[in-house]
Design a protein around this motif. Structure first.
Motif, PDB file in Angstrom:
ATOM      1  N   SER A 165      12.893 130.061 -53.912  1.00  0.00           N
ATOM      2  CA  SER A 165      13.949 130.072 -54.921  1.00  0.00           C
ATOM      3  C   SER A 165      14.300 128.635 -55.280  1.00  0.00           C
ATOM      4  O   SER A 165      14.467 127.794 -54.400  1.00  0.00           O
ATOM      5  CB  SER A 165      15.193 130.798 -54.391  1.00  0.00           C
ATOM      6  OG  SER A 165      14.922 132.164 -54.146  1.00  0.00           O
ATOM      7  N   LEU A 166      14.399 128.368 -56.561  1.00  0.00           N
ATOM      8  CA  LEU A 166      14.738 127.025 -57.034  1.00  0.00           C
ATOM      9  C   LEU A 166      15.970 127.099 -57.925  1.00  0.00           C
ATOM     10  O   LEU A 166      16.027 127.927 -58.846  1.00  0.00           O
ATOM     11  CB  LEU A 166      13.572 126.419 -57.818  1.00  0.00           C
ATOM     12  CG  LEU A 166      12.304 126.085 -57.030  1.00  0.00           C
ATOM     13  CD1 LEU A 166      11.209 125.634 -57.993  1.00  0.00           C
ATOM     14  CD2 LEU A 166      12.575 125.016 -55.992  1.00  0.00           C
ATOM     15  N   ARG A 167      16.930 126.268 -57.650  1.00  0.00           N
ATOM     16  CA  ARG A 167      18.124 126.153 -58.489  1.00  0.00           C
ATOM     17  C   ARG A 167      17.898 125.016 -59.468  1.00  0.00           C
ATOM     18  O   ARG A 167      17.720 123.853 -59.063  1.00  0.00           O
ATOM     19  CB  ARG A 167      19.353 125.877 -57.624  1.00  0.00           C
ATOM     20  CG  ARG A 167      20.668 125.795 -58.408  1.00  0.00           C
ATOM     21  CD  ARG A 167      21.102 127.155 -58.893  1.00  0.00           C
ATOM     22  NE  ARG A 167      22.429 127.111 -59.505  1.00  0.00           N
ATOM     23  CZ  ARG A 167      22.971 128.133 -60.124  1.00  0.00           C
ATOM     24  NH1 ARG A 167      22.302 129.282 -60.214  1.00  0.00           N
ATOM     25  NH2 ARG A 167      24.172 128.038 -60.650  1.00  0.00           N
ATOM     26  N   LEU A 168      17.875 125.323 -60.759  1.00  0.00           N
ATOM     27  CA  LEU A 168      17.533 124.332 -61.770  1.00  0.00           C
ATOM     28  C   LEU A 168      18.716 124.082 -62.687  1.00  0.00           C
ATOM     29  O   LEU A 168      19.452 125.003 -63.041  1.00  0.00           O
ATOM     30  CB  LEU A 168      16.339 124.806 -62.611  1.00  0.00           C
ATOM     31  CG  LEU A 168      15.055 125.142 -61.855  1.00  0.00           C
ATOM     32  CD1 LEU A 168      14.019 125.647 -62.837  1.00  0.00           C
ATOM     33  CD2 LEU A 168      14.538 123.928 -61.114  1.00  0.00           C
ATOM     34  N   THR A 169      18.863 122.839 -63.080  1.00  0.00           N
ATOM     35  CA  THR A 169      19.843 122.454 -64.090  1.00  0.00           C
ATOM     36  C   THR A 169      19.086 121.738 -65.198  1.00  0.00           C
ATOM     37  O   THR A 169      18.393 120.755 -64.945  1.00  0.00           O
ATOM     38  CB  THR A 169      20.921 121.529 -63.513  1.00  0.00           C
ATOM     39  OG1 THR A 169      21.610 122.223 -62.463  1.00  0.00           O
ATOM     40  CG2 THR A 169      21.924 121.141 -64.579  1.00  0.00           C
ATOM     41  N   ALA A 170      19.206 122.270 -66.417  1.00  0.00           N
ATOM     42  CA  ALA A 170      18.458 121.686 -67.531  1.00  0.00           C
ATOM     43  C   ALA A 170      19.216 121.905 -68.822  1.00  0.00           C
ATOM     44  O   ALA A 170      20.143 122.721 -68.887  1.00  0.00           O
ATOM     45  CB  ALA A 170      17.068 122.315 -67.622  1.00  0.00           C
ATOM     46  N   ASP A 171      18.821 121.169 -69.853  1.00  0.00           N
ATOM     47  CA  ASP A 171      19.395 121.377 -71.175  1.00  0.00           C
ATOM     48  C   ASP A 171      18.982 122.733 -71.716  1.00  0.00           C
ATOM     49  O   ASP A 171      17.845 123.175 -71.526  1.00  0.00           O
ATOM     50  CB  ASP A 171      18.923 120.283 -72.137  1.00  0.00           C
ATOM     51  CG  ASP A 171      19.753 119.022 -72.011  1.00  0.00           C
ATOM     52  OD1 ASP A 171      20.777 119.065 -71.318  1.00  0.00           O
ATOM     53  OD2 ASP A 171      19.365 117.997 -72.595  1.00  0.00           O
ATOM     54  N   ALA A 172      19.898 123.396 -72.401  1.00  0.00           N
ATOM     55  CA  ALA A 172      19.637 124.685 -73.033  1.00  0.00           C
ATOM     56  C   ALA A 172      20.490 124.750 -74.294  1.00  0.00           C
ATOM     57  O   ALA A 172      21.419 123.953 -74.473  1.00  0.00           O
ATOM     58  CB  ALA A 172      19.980 125.834 -72.082  1.00  0.00           C
ATOM     59  N   PRO A 173      20.180 125.679 -75.215  1.00  0.00           N
ATOM     60  CA  PRO A 173      21.035 125.819 -76.392  1.00  0.00           C
ATOM     61  C   PRO A 173      22.488 126.045 -75.980  1.00  0.00           C
ATOM     62  O   PRO A 173      22.782 126.817 -75.074  1.00  0.00           O
ATOM     63  CB  PRO A 173      20.441 127.047 -77.094  1.00  0.00           C
ATOM     64  CG  PRO A 173      19.007 127.048 -76.696  1.00  0.00           C
ATOM     65  CD  PRO A 173      19.013 126.566 -75.272  1.00  0.00           C
ATOM     66  N   CYS A 174      23.395 125.348 -76.620  1.00  0.00           N
ATOM     67  CA  CYS A 174      24.813 125.449 -76.298  1.00  0.00           C
ATOM     68  C   CYS A 174      25.295 126.885 -76.451  1.00  0.00           C
ATOM     69  O   CYS A 174      25.038 127.539 -77.478  1.00  0.00           O
ATOM     70  CB  CYS A 174      25.608 124.513 -77.209  1.00  0.00           C
ATOM     71  SG  CYS A 174      27.394 124.650 -77.039  1.00  0.00           S
TER      72      CYS A 174
END
Length: 395
Positions: A165-174
Protein backbone atom coordinates in the motif's frame (compact mmCIF):
# COMPACT_ATOMS: atom_id res chain seq x y z
CA UNK A 1 -12.08 36.41 -34.75
CA UNK A 2 -10.63 33.42 -36.58
CA UNK A 3 -13.11 33.33 -39.41
CA UNK A 4 -10.54 35.10 -41.60
CA UNK A 5 -8.36 31.97 -41.56
CA UNK A 6 -10.73 30.42 -44.10
CA UNK A 7 -9.86 33.22 -46.51
CA UNK A 8 -6.13 33.34 -45.83
CA UNK A 9 -3.87 31.54 -48.29
CA UNK A 10 -1.08 30.32 -46.06
CA UNK A 11 0.68 28.69 -49.01
CA UNK A 12 0.91 32.08 -50.72
CA UNK A 13 2.21 33.65 -47.51
CA UNK A 14 5.08 31.13 -47.52
CA UNK A 15 5.51 31.33 -51.29
CA UNK A 16 5.01 27.61 -51.91
CA UNK A 17 2.60 25.55 -53.97
CA UNK A 18 -0.39 23.87 -52.35
CA UNK A 19 1.15 20.45 -53.03
CA UNK A 20 4.54 21.43 -51.60
CA UNK A 21 6.31 18.82 -49.50
CA UNK A 22 6.92 19.29 -45.79
CA UNK A 23 10.62 19.87 -46.45
CA UNK A 24 9.83 22.56 -49.02
CA UNK A 25 7.46 24.28 -46.59
CA UNK A 26 10.03 24.17 -43.81
CA UNK A 27 12.76 25.53 -46.06
CA UNK A 28 10.57 28.42 -47.21
CA UNK A 29 9.54 29.24 -43.66
CA UNK A 30 13.12 29.34 -42.39
CA UNK A 31 14.19 31.63 -45.21
CA UNK A 32 11.32 34.09 -44.69
CA UNK A 33 11.60 33.99 -40.90
CA UNK A 34 15.31 34.75 -41.11
CA UNK A 35 14.70 37.68 -43.47
CA UNK A 36 11.89 39.21 -41.42
CA UNK A 37 12.79 38.37 -37.83
CA UNK A 38 12.45 41.35 -35.46
CA UNK A 39 15.96 40.78 -34.08
CA UNK A 40 17.39 41.34 -37.53
CA UNK A 41 15.07 44.25 -38.41
CA UNK A 42 14.73 46.52 -35.37
CA UNK A 43 12.13 49.21 -35.87
CA UNK A 44 10.81 47.78 -39.16
CA UNK A 45 7.11 47.34 -38.38
CA UNK A 46 6.31 45.95 -41.82
CA UNK A 47 8.81 43.14 -41.46
CA UNK A 48 7.64 42.46 -37.92
CA UNK A 49 4.11 41.98 -39.23
CA UNK A 50 5.45 39.87 -42.07
CA UNK A 51 7.27 37.65 -39.54
CA UNK A 52 4.05 37.12 -37.57
CA UNK A 53 2.17 36.19 -40.74
CA UNK A 54 4.88 33.71 -41.75
CA UNK A 55 4.90 32.14 -38.28
CA UNK A 56 1.09 31.83 -38.32
CA UNK A 57 1.15 30.20 -41.76
CA UNK A 58 3.85 27.72 -40.82
CA UNK A 59 2.08 26.83 -37.57
CA UNK A 60 -0.79 25.56 -39.74
CA UNK A 61 0.61 24.09 -42.95
CA UNK A 62 3.81 22.96 -41.24
CA UNK A 63 1.76 20.51 -39.15
CA UNK A 64 0.38 17.57 -41.23
CA UNK A 65 -2.83 17.24 -39.17
CA UNK A 66 -3.59 20.96 -39.13
CA UNK A 67 -2.70 21.20 -42.81
CA UNK A 68 -5.24 18.51 -43.77
CA UNK A 69 -8.03 20.29 -41.87
CA UNK A 70 -7.01 23.65 -43.29
CA UNK A 71 -7.08 22.29 -46.85
CA UNK A 72 -10.58 20.90 -46.27
CA UNK A 73 -11.78 24.21 -44.85
CA UNK A 74 -10.36 26.06 -47.88
CA UNK A 75 -12.00 23.56 -50.22
CA UNK A 76 -15.41 24.15 -48.65
CA UNK A 77 -14.87 27.87 -48.77
CA UNK A 78 -13.94 27.83 -52.45
CA UNK A 79 -16.80 25.54 -53.47
CA UNK A 80 -19.50 27.34 -51.55
CA UNK A 81 -20.07 24.28 -49.41
CA UNK A 82 -21.30 26.31 -46.42
CA UNK A 83 -24.87 27.51 -45.99
CA UNK A 84 -25.60 30.91 -47.48
CA UNK A 85 -22.87 30.68 -50.13
CA UNK A 86 -19.79 30.74 -47.89
CA UNK A 87 -17.64 30.68 -50.98
CA UNK A 88 -19.64 33.25 -52.92
CA UNK A 89 -20.26 36.23 -50.76
CA UNK A 90 -22.15 34.81 -47.76
CA UNK A 91 -19.11 35.09 -45.47
CA UNK A 92 -18.38 37.22 -42.45
CA UNK A 93 -21.77 38.94 -42.23
CA UNK A 94 -22.15 39.70 -45.96
CA UNK A 95 -25.29 38.65 -47.96
CA UNK A 96 -25.26 35.15 -49.38
CA UNK A 97 -27.54 33.25 -51.70
CA UNK A 98 -31.13 34.44 -51.37
CA UNK A 99 -30.00 37.64 -49.69
CA UNK A 100 -29.36 35.88 -46.35
CA UNK A 101 -26.57 37.06 -44.09
CA UNK A 102 -24.30 34.62 -42.24
CA UNK A 103 -21.48 35.16 -39.81
CA UNK A 104 -18.87 32.39 -39.88
CA UNK A 105 -18.19 32.65 -36.16
CA UNK A 106 -21.88 32.00 -35.48
CA UNK A 107 -21.85 29.17 -38.01
CA UNK A 108 -18.86 27.54 -36.30
CA UNK A 109 -20.58 27.76 -32.94
CA UNK A 110 -23.84 26.18 -33.99
CA UNK A 111 -24.57 22.46 -33.99
CA UNK A 112 -25.72 20.58 -37.08
CA UNK A 113 -25.67 22.18 -40.51
CA UNK A 114 -22.91 21.64 -42.99
CA UNK A 115 -20.59 20.23 -40.38
CA UNK A 116 -22.78 17.22 -39.65
CA UNK A 117 -24.33 16.37 -36.31
CA UNK A 118 -21.64 18.19 -34.39
CA UNK A 119 -21.55 21.31 -36.60
CA UNK A 120 -18.73 22.82 -38.61
CA UNK A 121 -17.07 23.87 -35.37
CA UNK A 122 -16.61 20.19 -34.52
CA UNK A 123 -14.99 19.56 -37.89
CA UNK A 124 -12.40 22.28 -37.50
CA UNK A 125 -12.52 23.07 -33.79
CA UNK A 126 -9.04 21.67 -33.20
CA UNK A 127 -7.42 23.14 -36.31
CA UNK A 128 -5.51 25.68 -34.24
CA UNK A 129 -5.24 23.84 -30.95
CA UNK A 130 -8.96 23.82 -30.16
CA UNK A 131 -9.51 27.59 -30.54
CA UNK A 132 -11.39 27.83 -33.84
CA UNK A 133 -14.53 29.88 -33.24
CA UNK A 134 -15.10 31.85 -30.08
CA UNK A 135 -18.02 29.81 -28.76
CA UNK A 136 -16.45 26.40 -29.44
CA UNK A 137 -13.29 26.72 -27.38
CA UNK A 138 -12.88 23.39 -25.62
CA UNK A 139 -10.14 22.72 -23.07
CA UNK A 140 -7.81 20.09 -24.45
CA UNK A 141 -7.31 16.86 -22.55
CA UNK A 142 -4.05 16.90 -20.62
CA UNK A 143 -2.18 13.93 -19.17
CA UNK A 144 -1.74 14.04 -15.40
CA UNK A 145 1.67 14.56 -13.80
CA UNK A 146 4.03 11.68 -13.08
CA UNK A 147 4.59 10.91 -9.40
CA UNK A 148 7.80 9.69 -7.71
CA UNK A 149 7.90 7.76 -4.44
CA UNK A 150 10.11 5.32 -2.52
CA UNK A 151 9.09 2.01 -0.94
CA UNK A 152 11.07 -0.23 1.40
CA UNK A 153 10.39 -3.98 1.28
CA UNK A 154 11.92 -7.06 2.88
CA UNK A 155 14.63 -9.22 1.31
CA UNK A 156 12.34 -12.22 0.73
CA UNK A 157 9.52 -9.98 -0.57
CA UNK A 158 11.93 -8.67 -3.20
CA UNK A 159 12.62 -12.23 -4.33
CA UNK A 160 9.02 -13.45 -4.31
CA UNK A 161 7.13 -10.26 -5.25
CA UNK A 162 4.69 -8.43 -3.01
CA UNK A 163 1.68 -6.09 -3.11
CA UNK A 164 2.14 -3.00 -0.96
CA UNK A 165 0.00 0.00 0.00
CA UNK A 166 1.33 3.42 -0.95
CA UNK A 167 0.04 6.74 0.35
CA UNK A 168 0.50 9.31 -2.41
CA UNK A 169 0.15 13.07 -2.47
CA UNK A 170 0.01 14.66 -5.90
CA UNK A 171 -1.56 17.46 -7.89
CA UNK A 172 -5.09 16.75 -9.10
CA UNK A 173 -7.92 18.83 -10.58
CA UNK A 174 -9.18 21.21 -7.89
CA UNK A 175 -12.27 19.82 -6.21
CA UNK A 176 -13.86 23.25 -5.84
CA UNK A 177 -13.75 24.30 -9.50
CA UNK A 178 -13.29 20.84 -11.11
CA UNK A 179 -10.04 22.01 -12.62
CA UNK A 180 -11.45 25.04 -14.46
CA UNK A 181 -9.59 27.60 -12.34
CA UNK A 182 -12.73 29.76 -12.05
CA UNK A 183 -14.89 30.57 -9.06
CA UNK A 184 -18.02 28.37 -9.18
CA UNK A 185 -20.90 30.33 -10.65
CA UNK A 186 -18.77 32.77 -12.61
CA UNK A 187 -18.96 32.92 -16.38
CA UNK A 188 -16.08 31.63 -18.56
CA UNK A 189 -14.74 33.55 -21.55
CA UNK A 190 -12.42 32.57 -24.35
CA UNK A 191 -8.91 33.67 -23.38
CA UNK A 192 -8.22 36.96 -25.20
CA UNK A 193 -4.46 36.46 -25.31
CA UNK A 194 -4.43 33.11 -27.18
CA UNK A 195 -7.96 33.44 -28.59
CA UNK A 196 -8.86 30.05 -27.13
CA UNK A 197 -5.95 28.15 -28.66
CA UNK A 198 -4.28 27.41 -25.33
CA UNK A 199 -0.89 28.23 -26.85
CA UNK A 200 0.84 31.29 -28.27
CA UNK A 201 3.62 31.51 -30.85
CA UNK A 202 6.75 33.47 -29.95
CA UNK A 203 9.97 34.15 -31.82
CA UNK A 204 13.02 32.75 -30.02
CA UNK A 205 15.73 34.29 -32.13
CA UNK A 206 17.23 33.44 -35.46
CA UNK A 207 14.88 31.85 -37.99
CA UNK A 208 12.71 29.93 -35.56
CA UNK A 209 9.57 30.43 -33.54
CA UNK A 210 8.02 28.19 -30.94
CA UNK A 211 4.67 27.52 -29.35
CA UNK A 212 4.28 27.76 -25.62
CA UNK A 213 1.45 27.37 -23.16
CA UNK A 214 -0.57 30.55 -22.89
CA UNK A 215 0.46 32.31 -19.64
CA UNK A 216 -2.98 33.87 -19.18
CA UNK A 217 -5.15 30.73 -19.25
CA UNK A 218 -2.49 28.10 -18.50
CA UNK A 219 -3.49 26.17 -21.62
CA UNK A 220 -7.12 25.76 -20.50
CA UNK A 221 -8.30 28.10 -23.29
CA UNK A 222 -10.85 29.79 -21.02
CA UNK A 223 -10.58 32.50 -18.38
CA UNK A 224 -13.05 33.48 -15.68
CA UNK A 225 -14.20 36.77 -14.19
CA UNK A 226 -13.11 35.54 -10.76
CA UNK A 227 -10.45 32.96 -9.82
CA UNK A 228 -11.30 29.90 -7.75
CA UNK A 229 -10.72 30.73 -4.05
CA UNK A 230 -9.21 27.30 -3.39
CA UNK A 231 -6.63 26.93 -6.17
CA UNK A 232 -6.36 30.67 -6.98
CA UNK A 233 -6.94 30.05 -10.67
CA UNK A 234 -4.40 27.26 -11.20
CA UNK A 235 -7.05 24.55 -11.53
CA UNK A 236 -4.89 22.17 -9.48
CA UNK A 237 -4.79 21.23 -5.81
CA UNK A 238 -2.97 18.70 -3.65
CA UNK A 239 -4.78 15.39 -3.27
CA UNK A 240 -3.90 12.38 -1.08
CA UNK A 241 -4.89 8.80 -1.82
CA UNK A 242 -3.84 5.24 -1.07
CA UNK A 243 -3.19 2.76 -3.87
CA UNK A 244 -2.18 -0.89 -4.06
CA UNK A 245 1.04 -1.43 -6.02
CA UNK A 246 2.41 -4.78 -7.14
CA UNK A 247 6.17 -5.11 -6.82
CA UNK A 248 7.31 -7.89 -9.19
CA UNK A 249 9.41 -10.87 -8.09
CA UNK A 250 13.16 -10.42 -8.46
CA UNK A 251 13.24 -6.65 -7.96
CA UNK A 252 16.68 -5.34 -6.99
CA UNK A 253 17.68 -2.76 -4.40
CA UNK A 254 17.51 0.72 -5.94
CA UNK A 255 15.50 -0.45 -8.95
CA UNK A 256 12.96 2.04 -10.35
CA UNK A 257 9.58 0.57 -11.31
CA UNK A 258 7.06 2.30 -13.57
CA UNK A 259 3.36 1.78 -12.86
CA UNK A 260 1.36 3.21 -15.76
CA UNK A 261 -1.74 5.23 -14.98
CA UNK A 262 -1.07 5.33 -11.22
CA UNK A 263 0.20 8.92 -11.11
CA UNK A 264 -1.63 12.25 -10.91
CA UNK A 265 -5.11 12.67 -12.40
CA UNK A 266 -5.42 14.15 -15.89
CA UNK A 267 -7.35 17.27 -16.81
CA UNK A 268 -10.45 17.48 -19.00
CA UNK A 269 -10.63 13.74 -19.59
CA UNK A 270 -6.90 13.27 -20.10
CA UNK A 271 -5.20 10.07 -18.89
CA UNK A 272 -3.54 9.81 -15.50
CA UNK A 273 0.22 10.13 -15.26
CA UNK A 274 2.56 7.33 -14.24
CA UNK A 275 3.90 6.35 -10.84
CA UNK A 276 7.64 5.68 -10.47
CA UNK A 277 8.55 3.66 -7.39
CA UNK A 278 12.19 3.40 -6.29
CA UNK A 279 12.48 0.17 -4.31
CA UNK A 280 14.73 -0.12 -1.27
CA UNK A 281 15.40 -3.71 -0.16
CA UNK A 282 16.19 -4.39 3.51
CA UNK A 283 19.29 -6.56 4.02
CA UNK A 284 18.97 -10.19 5.17
CA UNK A 285 20.73 -11.51 8.27
CA UNK A 286 22.49 -14.29 6.33
CA UNK A 287 22.01 -13.94 2.60
CA UNK A 288 23.16 -11.38 0.10
CA UNK A 289 22.42 -10.98 -3.59
CA UNK A 290 24.47 -10.77 -6.77
CA UNK A 291 22.30 -10.36 -9.87
CA UNK A 292 20.02 -13.43 -9.90
CA UNK A 293 22.19 -15.36 -7.44
CA UNK A 294 22.10 -15.44 -3.64
CA UNK A 295 25.34 -15.27 -1.67
CA UNK A 296 26.21 -16.83 1.67
CA UNK A 297 29.39 -16.63 3.80
CA UNK A 298 30.01 -20.05 5.43
CA UNK A 299 32.30 -20.18 8.51
CA UNK A 300 34.64 -23.23 8.51
CA UNK A 301 37.64 -24.46 10.50
CA UNK A 302 41.18 -24.84 9.19
CA UNK A 303 40.96 -28.58 9.61
CA UNK A 304 37.85 -28.78 7.44
CA UNK A 305 39.61 -27.08 4.55
CA UNK A 306 42.87 -28.99 5.03
CA UNK A 307 41.39 -32.45 5.51
CA UNK A 308 38.10 -32.04 3.65
CA UNK A 309 34.59 -32.23 5.12
CA UNK A 310 30.88 -32.41 4.43
CA UNK A 311 28.91 -29.56 6.02
CA UNK A 312 25.26 -28.51 5.98
CA UNK A 313 24.31 -25.00 4.86
CA UNK A 314 20.88 -23.26 4.79
CA UNK A 315 18.95 -22.16 1.71
CA UNK A 316 16.46 -19.30 1.61
CA UNK A 317 12.96 -20.66 2.03
CA UNK A 318 14.01 -24.29 1.48
CA UNK A 319 15.64 -27.26 3.16
CA UNK A 320 19.36 -27.24 4.04
CA UNK A 321 21.79 -28.80 1.57
CA UNK A 322 25.09 -30.66 2.09
CA UNK A 323 28.25 -28.98 0.82
CA UNK A 324 31.23 -31.24 0.10
CA UNK A 325 34.57 -29.53 0.76
CA UNK A 326 37.57 -31.28 -0.86
CA UNK A 327 40.81 -31.66 1.13
CA UNK A 328 43.17 -28.76 0.54
CA UNK A 329 40.46 -26.22 -0.28
CA UNK A 330 41.85 -22.67 -0.05
CA UNK A 331 40.20 -20.11 2.18
CA UNK A 332 37.69 -17.89 0.32
CA UNK A 333 36.72 -20.45 -2.32
CA UNK A 334 33.12 -20.11 -3.57
CA UNK A 335 30.93 -23.15 -4.17
CA UNK A 336 27.87 -23.05 -6.42
CA UNK A 337 24.58 -24.70 -5.41
CA UNK A 338 22.44 -24.61 -8.54
CA UNK A 339 18.78 -23.54 -8.51
CA UNK A 340 18.78 -22.07 -4.99
CA UNK A 341 19.00 -18.39 -5.95
CA UNK A 342 16.52 -15.66 -6.94
CA UNK A 343 13.66 -16.29 -9.35
CA UNK A 344 14.14 -14.94 -12.86
CA UNK A 345 11.50 -13.43 -15.14
CA UNK A 346 11.26 -16.69 -17.11
CA UNK A 347 10.52 -18.72 -13.97
CA UNK A 348 13.97 -20.25 -13.62
CA UNK A 349 16.13 -19.58 -10.59
CA UNK A 350 19.67 -18.41 -10.09
CA UNK A 351 22.21 -20.20 -7.88
CA UNK A 352 23.39 -20.02 -4.28
CA UNK A 353 27.03 -18.93 -4.08
CA UNK A 354 28.53 -20.20 -0.81
CA UNK A 355 31.97 -18.81 0.13
CA UNK A 356 33.98 -20.63 2.84
CA UNK A 357 35.75 -18.44 5.38
CA UNK A 358 38.15 -19.83 8.03
CA UNK A 359 37.21 -18.79 11.55
CA UNK A 360 40.06 -18.39 14.04
CA UNK A 361 38.93 -19.05 17.63
CA UNK A 362 39.62 -16.21 20.03
CA UNK A 363 40.16 -18.59 22.97
CA UNK A 364 41.91 -22.00 22.82
CA UNK A 365 41.59 -24.80 25.36
CA UNK A 366 44.67 -26.79 26.38
CA UNK A 367 44.02 -29.70 24.05
CA UNK A 368 43.54 -27.55 20.96
CA UNK A 369 46.60 -25.44 21.81
CA UNK A 370 48.75 -28.57 22.16
CA UNK A 371 47.53 -29.85 18.79
CA UNK A 372 48.28 -26.55 17.06
CA UNK A 373 51.78 -26.36 18.61
CA UNK A 374 52.46 -29.86 17.34
CA UNK A 375 51.32 -28.74 13.88
CA UNK A 376 53.64 -25.75 14.04
CA UNK A 377 56.59 -27.96 14.95
CA UNK A 378 55.82 -30.34 12.12
CA UNK A 379 55.63 -27.51 9.56
CA UNK A 380 58.86 -25.93 10.76
CA UNK A 381 60.86 -28.59 8.96
CA UNK A 382 59.05 -28.15 5.64
CA UNK A 383 61.37 -28.05 2.62
CA UNK A 384 59.78 -24.79 1.35
CA UNK A 385 59.02 -22.12 3.99
CA UNK A 386 55.48 -20.73 3.78
CA UNK A 387 56.58 -17.16 2.98
CA UNK A 388 59.72 -17.90 0.98
CA UNK A 389 58.32 -16.31 -2.20
CA UNK A 390 57.91 -12.95 -0.45
CA UNK A 391 61.69 -12.48 -0.44
CA UNK A 392 62.53 -13.61 -3.96
CA UNK A 393 64.40 -10.97 -5.96
CA UNK A 394 62.54 -9.82 -9.04
CA UNK A 395 64.22 -11.03 -12.25
Amino acid sequence: MRADWAQKDFYAVLGVAKDATNDQIKKAYRKLARENHPDSNPGDTAKHDRFKAVAEAYDVVGDPDKRAKYDELRRLHASGGFPGGFGGGGFGGRPGAGGQTFDLDDLLRQGGGAGGAGGIGDMFGDLFGGGFGRGRARPRATKGPDVETTATIGFTDALDGVTISLRLTADAPCGTCDGSGGKPGTKPHVCPECDGAGTIVNGVGGAFSMSQTCPSCGGRQLVYDEACPTCHGSGRAASSRTIQARIPAGVKDGQRIRLRGKGGSGEHGGPAGDLFVTVKVSPHRLFGRKDDHLTLDVPVGFDELALGAEIRIPTLGGSPVTLKIPAGTPNGRTFRVRGKGAERADGTRGDLLATVEVQVPAVLNAEVRAALEALRSAQAGASTPLRANLFETAG
